[in-house]
Design a protein around this motif. Structure first.
Motif, PDB file in Angstrom:
ATOM      1  N   ARG A 193      33.246  35.889  40.840  1.00  0.00           N
ATOM      2  CA  ARG A 193      32.179  35.586  39.626  1.00  0.00           C
ATOM      3  C   ARG A 193      31.922  33.751  39.912  1.00  0.00           C
ATOM      4  O   ARG A 193      30.769  33.542  39.815  1.00  0.00           O
ATOM      5  N   ARG A 194      32.689  33.275  40.350  1.00  0.00           N
ATOM      6  CA  ARG A 194      32.739  31.789  40.620  1.00  0.00           C
ATOM      7  C   ARG A 194      31.753  31.703  41.682  1.00  0.00           C
ATOM      8  O   ARG A 194      30.760  30.653  41.506  1.00  0.00           O
ATOM      9  N   LEU A 195      31.882  32.255  42.716  1.00  0.00           N
ATOM     10  CA  LEU A 195      30.997  32.098  44.011  1.00  0.00           C
ATOM     11  C   LEU A 195      29.424  32.249  43.412  1.00  0.00           C
ATOM     12  O   LEU A 195      28.585  31.603  43.627  1.00  0.00           O
ATOM     13  N   VAL A 228      34.027  42.627  43.074  1.00  0.00           N
ATOM     14  CA  VAL A 228      32.901  42.237  42.007  1.00  0.00           C
ATOM     15  C   VAL A 228      33.442  42.783  40.829  1.00  0.00           C
ATOM     16  O   VAL A 228      33.452  44.048  40.713  1.00  0.00           O
ATOM     17  N   GLY A 229      33.835  42.237  39.819  1.00  0.00           N
ATOM     18  CA  GLY A 229      34.133  42.639  38.546  1.00  0.00           C
ATOM     19  C   GLY A 229      33.242  42.601  37.627  1.00  0.00           C
ATOM     20  O   GLY A 229      31.819  42.437  37.918  1.00  0.00           O
ATOM     21  N   LYS A 230      33.336  43.057  36.294  1.00  0.00           N
ATOM     22  CA  LYS A 230      32.436  43.254  35.274  1.00  0.00           C
ATOM     23  C   LYS A 230      31.579  41.940  35.222  1.00  0.00           C
ATOM     24  O   LYS A 230      30.367  42.050  34.809  1.00  0.00           O
ATOM     25  N   LEU A 282      27.516  51.365  47.242  1.00  0.00           N
ATOM     26  CA  LEU A 282      27.219  50.016  47.589  1.00  0.00           C
ATOM     27  C   LEU A 282      28.720  49.389  48.020  1.00  0.00           C
ATOM     28  O   LEU A 282      29.859  49.635  47.285  1.00  0.00           O
ATOM     29  N   THR A 283      28.768  48.618  49.157  1.00  0.00           N
ATOM     30  CA  THR A 283      30.041  47.982  49.527  1.00  0.00           C
ATOM     31  C   THR A 283      29.814  46.574  49.561  1.00  0.00           C
ATOM     32  O   THR A 283      30.780  45.830  49.629  1.00  0.00           O
ATOM     33  N   ALA A 284      28.533  45.927  49.709  1.00  0.00           N
ATOM     34  CA  ALA A 284      28.274  44.673  49.434  1.00  0.00           C
ATOM     35  C   ALA A 284      26.932  44.281  49.201  1.00  0.00           C
ATOM     36  O   ALA A 284      25.884  45.058  49.454  1.00  0.00           O
ATOM     37  N   ILE A 285      26.764  43.128  48.466  1.00  0.00           N
ATOM     38  CA  ILE A 285      25.401  42.679  48.061  1.00  0.00           C
ATOM     39  C   ILE A 285      25.242  41.065  48.817  1.00  0.00           C
ATOM     40  O   ILE A 285      26.195  40.446  48.547  1.00  0.00           O
TER      41      ILE A 285
END
Length: 170
Positions: free
Chosen positions: A3-5, A63-65, A44-47
């Motif tokens: 989230r911070r990134l 990746v959280g909510k 999905l594994t990465a974006i």
């Protein structure tokens, strides 16, 4: 951390004079003996997101909510423009990954991707695969287009080193 990134990346994008953001997804088959090239059998594994100055990759496992909420809002920002190679695939995968409800449908009935999620209705995206096809390019691969138009050569690794499924994505 994701989230911070993402917050820092979004702030950089909004401060940038360029509205363009490149988008890519990484996937794997979710059903044994199926290909990741078939979206309904894909997880999905990465974006990945990139601008001229910065690139980030978010592993979907972390990746959280809150980060997903940030991504949905990010893709809804009207002044931004997104570019992807084979955007139809990537957007379909992202829609499932960012969906707030689990998607359940019989395999014989295709999912209704474009009618469910508001962020997807308004996204402004250019698809380099579709544009290359419209220009009559013979090599529609991202590698071929990068070499022809940008002079960028990429390394290709043998199947034995990275696995057949990943090699198909190259």
């Amino acid at each position: 951390r994701a989230r911070r990134l993402l917050e820092v990346f979004i702030a950089d994008v909004l401060d940038s004079p360029s509205p363009w953001v490149a988008v890519d997804t990484e996937t794997r088959p979710s059903v044994p003996h199926r290909s990741a090239l078939q979206p309904r059998y894909t997880k999905l594994t990465a974006i990945g997101l990139a601008t001229e100055k910065r690139a980030i990759s978010l592993s979907w496992r972390v990746v959280g909510k809150l980060a997903r909420d940030h991504l949905r809002r990010f893709f809804s920002i009207p002044q931004l423009r997104f570019v992807a190679h084979n955007a139809m695939y990537d957007l379909g995968i992202m829609e499932r990954g960012l969906s707030t409800k689990p998607i359940r449908y019989p395999y014989s009935i295709p999912p209704k991707i474009l009618t469910r999620v508001s962020w997807l209705r308004n996204i402004k995206v250019e698809d380099t695969l579709a544009l290359a096809y419209c220009q009559g390019e013979e090599d529609l691969s991202l590698k071929g287009l990068m070499q022809k138009y940008l002079g960028v050569n990429t390394d290709t690794y043998p199947y034995a080193r990275i696995g057949e499924e990943q090699a198909h994505g190259q």
